[in-house]
Design an enzyme around this catalytic site. Structure first.
Site, PDB file in Angstrom:
ATOM      1  N   TYR A 193      -3.544  32.394   1.352  1.00  0.00           N
ATOM      2  CA  TYR A 193      -2.625  31.654   2.467  1.00  0.00           C
ATOM      3  C   TYR A 193      -1.673  31.042   1.905  1.00  0.00           C
ATOM      4  O   TYR A 193      -1.552  30.348   0.718  1.00  0.00           O
ATOM      5  CB  TYR A 193      -3.671  30.696   3.141  1.00  0.00           C
ATOM      6  CG  TYR A 193      -3.145  29.425   3.871  1.00  0.00           C
ATOM      7  CD1 TYR A 193      -2.254  29.739   4.979  1.00  0.00           C
ATOM      8  CD2 TYR A 193      -3.405  28.155   3.439  1.00  0.00           C
ATOM      9  CE1 TYR A 193      -1.718  28.957   5.616  1.00  0.00           C
ATOM     10  CE2 TYR A 193      -2.948  27.274   4.378  1.00  0.00           C
ATOM     11  CZ  TYR A 193      -1.918  27.591   5.392  1.00  0.00           C
ATOM     12  OH  TYR A 193      -1.316  26.779   6.426  1.00  0.00           O
TER      13      TYR A 193
ATOM     14  N   ASP B 158     -12.362  30.283  -0.171  1.00  0.00           N
ATOM     15  CA  ASP B 158     -12.160  30.075   1.273  1.00  0.00           C
ATOM     16  C   ASP B 158     -12.392  31.014   2.209  1.00  0.00           C
ATOM     17  O   ASP B 158     -12.278  31.935   2.286  1.00  0.00           O
ATOM     18  CB  ASP B 158     -10.361  30.041   1.205  1.00  0.00           C
ATOM     19  CG  ASP B 158      -9.786  29.612   2.409  1.00  0.00           C
ATOM     20  OD1 ASP B 158     -10.595  29.487   3.485  1.00  0.00           O
ATOM     21  OD2 ASP B 158      -8.682  28.890   2.593  1.00  0.00           O
TER      22      ASP B 158
ATOM     23  N   LYS C 271      -9.950  25.852  12.357  1.00  0.00           N
ATOM     24  CA  LYS C 271      -9.789  27.374  12.891  1.00  0.00           C
ATOM     25  C   LYS C 271     -11.273  27.376  13.723  1.00  0.00           C
ATOM     26  O   LYS C 271     -11.477  26.598  14.488  1.00  0.00           O
ATOM     27  CB  LYS C 271      -9.782  28.359  11.819  1.00  0.00           C
ATOM     28  CG  LYS C 271      -8.160  28.424  11.476  1.00  0.00           C
ATOM     29  CD  LYS C 271      -7.410  27.198  10.791  1.00  0.00           C
ATOM     30  CE  LYS C 271      -6.052  27.656  10.571  1.00  0.00           C
ATOM     31  NZ  LYS C 271      -5.612  26.420   9.897  1.00  0.00           N
TER      32      LYS C 271
ATOM     33  N   ARG D  18     -13.560   4.791   4.889  1.00  0.00           N
ATOM     34  CA  ARG D  18     -12.912   6.050   3.753  1.00  0.00           C
ATOM     35  C   ARG D  18     -13.825   6.367   2.901  1.00  0.00           C
ATOM     36  O   ARG D  18     -14.142   7.650   2.795  1.00  0.00           O
ATOM     37  CB  ARG D  18     -12.058   5.067   2.991  1.00  0.00           C
ATOM     38  CG  ARG D  18     -11.315   6.144   1.971  1.00  0.00           C
ATOM     39  CD  ARG D  18     -10.114   5.568   1.318  1.00  0.00           C
ATOM     40  NE  ARG D  18     -10.264   4.246   1.122  1.00  0.00           N
ATOM     41  CZ  ARG D  18     -10.968   3.812  -0.203  1.00  0.00           C
ATOM     42  NH1 ARG D  18     -11.312   4.552  -1.211  1.00  0.00           N
ATOM     43  NH2 ARG D  18     -10.668   2.368  -0.487  1.00  0.00           N
TER      44      ARG D  18
END
Length: 381
Positions: free
Chosen positions: A99, A171, A196, A46
């Site tokens: 978004y 972004d 993406k 982690r």
């Protein structure tokens, strides 16, 4: 080194991994200690793994940043940035046309937690100083925006915010580091949905953050470790592989999108085309200055502005899959009003121009003649 070289070689030294040309998958959750209290570079997955570290270093290299951070999704990356920079009583100003998932996080998670959220038209950077208040702690930008491909002046907005000590996050998913580097334009934080273009093959879910300020990096890294929304080694390896061909794919995406936009501009079934590469786009000159090319997304309003018409076109398409995402090698069509921005209230969609007849096209890397033929048959009366 130039971009393509950094994308292929950046952040990885084979000599530290038995000379493996590709970064190995460290498929382990723990690393053994020799002694109690021993400080190791890796102890628990982690907190970090060599595979994830290679991806984070690679991202930093292609975004011209000092640090990279990987998350389990693009939304996890956005959430970590918000949590690292905002506390109850603070305010975030976000570009209005953003978004739908980011809108949902801001309005339904952060706002109820005591954070003031304001959406603003930031097409005129001169308006920003008048919007900044005593409690403003973050400016959140997209450029190009999703789904209407608006362009904002990252350099001017960053300068205005930073004059008041307010960090700026961008972004950069639509542009990718190949076309635009917000940190070079003055931004503090860059976020990607690596699901993406960076992954590029519609087979991975992952988010990335790039930052150069050490204090910001430490705050976001603390959230990354404390909340645990981190990717596994297989996901990291897939994105590392995708980044190695990003420059090649983006050139083809851009070539094809330019041809598609030109074709759709003259089509009787299309009322309006949104693409920053078109001279008539209101942000064209700005995009030409702050981007290297104009990207692989084209959005359109159909002449018949109805859900039935949008559904008819989407269902007729053969190469384009009707899907939520974007940026893969295959072409995709998104009905923003019910998919990527389905969580927005109806009145907010209306205000932003997210209409029933809006389709967002992610132009893939197929042969352009086949793409154009598919669009032509789908748009027939």
């Amino acid at each position: 080194m130039k971009f393509a070289t950094r994308a292929i070689h950046g952040g990885y030294d084979p000599h530290g991994h038995n000379r493996s040309v590709m970064p190995p998958l460290y498929q382990t959750s723990v690393f053994a200690h020799d002694h109690v209290g021993e400080a190791l570079p890796y102890s628990y997955a982690r907190t970090g793994t060599p595979t994830r570290a290679a991806l984070e270093a690679c991202l930093a290299g292609i975004e011209n940043a000092r640090y990279g951070l990987a998350f389990s999704s693009g939304m996890a990356a956005i959430d970590a940035v918000m949590r690292a920079t905002l506390k109850p009583g603070d305010e975030v100003i976000a570009v209005a046309d953003l978004y739908g998932g980011a809108y949902r996080l801001l309005t339904r998670v952060l706002a109820p937690a005591g954070i003031t959220v304001r959406f603003a038209d930031l097409s005129d950077p001169g308006a920003l100083p008048g919007l900044l208040g005593a409690q403003t702690r973050l400016l959140w930008l997209e450029s190009p925006t999703n789904p209407l491909l608006g362009i904002v002046d990252i350099a001017a907005l960053s300068a205005a915010a930073q004059a008041r000590g307010i960090p700026v996050a961008v972004d950069n998913t639509f542009a990718t580091p190949y076309l635009q580097n917000p940190i070079d334009l003055g931004a503090d934080i860059v976020v990607h949905s690596a699901t993406k273009y960076l992954g590029g093959h519609s087979d991975v879910l992952l988010g990335l953050v790039a930052v150069s300020n050490e204090a910001l990096y430490r705050e976001i890294r603390f959230i990354q470790n404390a909340s645990g929304a981190v990717p596994g080694p297989q996901d990291c390896a897939l994105v590392l592989r995708g980044i190695k061909t990003l420059h090649l794919r983006m050139e083809r995406h851009c070539d094809n999108a330019e041809r598609v936009a030109a074709f759709l501009c003259g089509h009787p079934a299309v009322a309006q085309v949104f693409f920053p590469g078109l001279p008539q786009h209101p942000g064209h000159a700005l995009a030409a200055r702050q981007m290297r090319r104009f990207g692989g997304i084209v959005s359109i309003y159909l002449a018949d502005d109805s859900r039935a018409a949008a559904s008819r076109v989407a269902e007729r398409l053969q190469l384009f899959a009707l899907a939520e995402s974007l940026g893969g090698v295959e072409s995709l069509v998104n009905h923003s009003a019910t998919m990527s921005h389905g969580s927005l209230p109806a009145e907010e969609k209306l205000r932003l121009g997210i209409r029933e007849g809006l389709l967002r096209l992610s132009i893939g890397v197929e042969d352009i003649d086949d793409i154009l033929a598919d669009l032509a048959q789908a748009l027939q009366p």
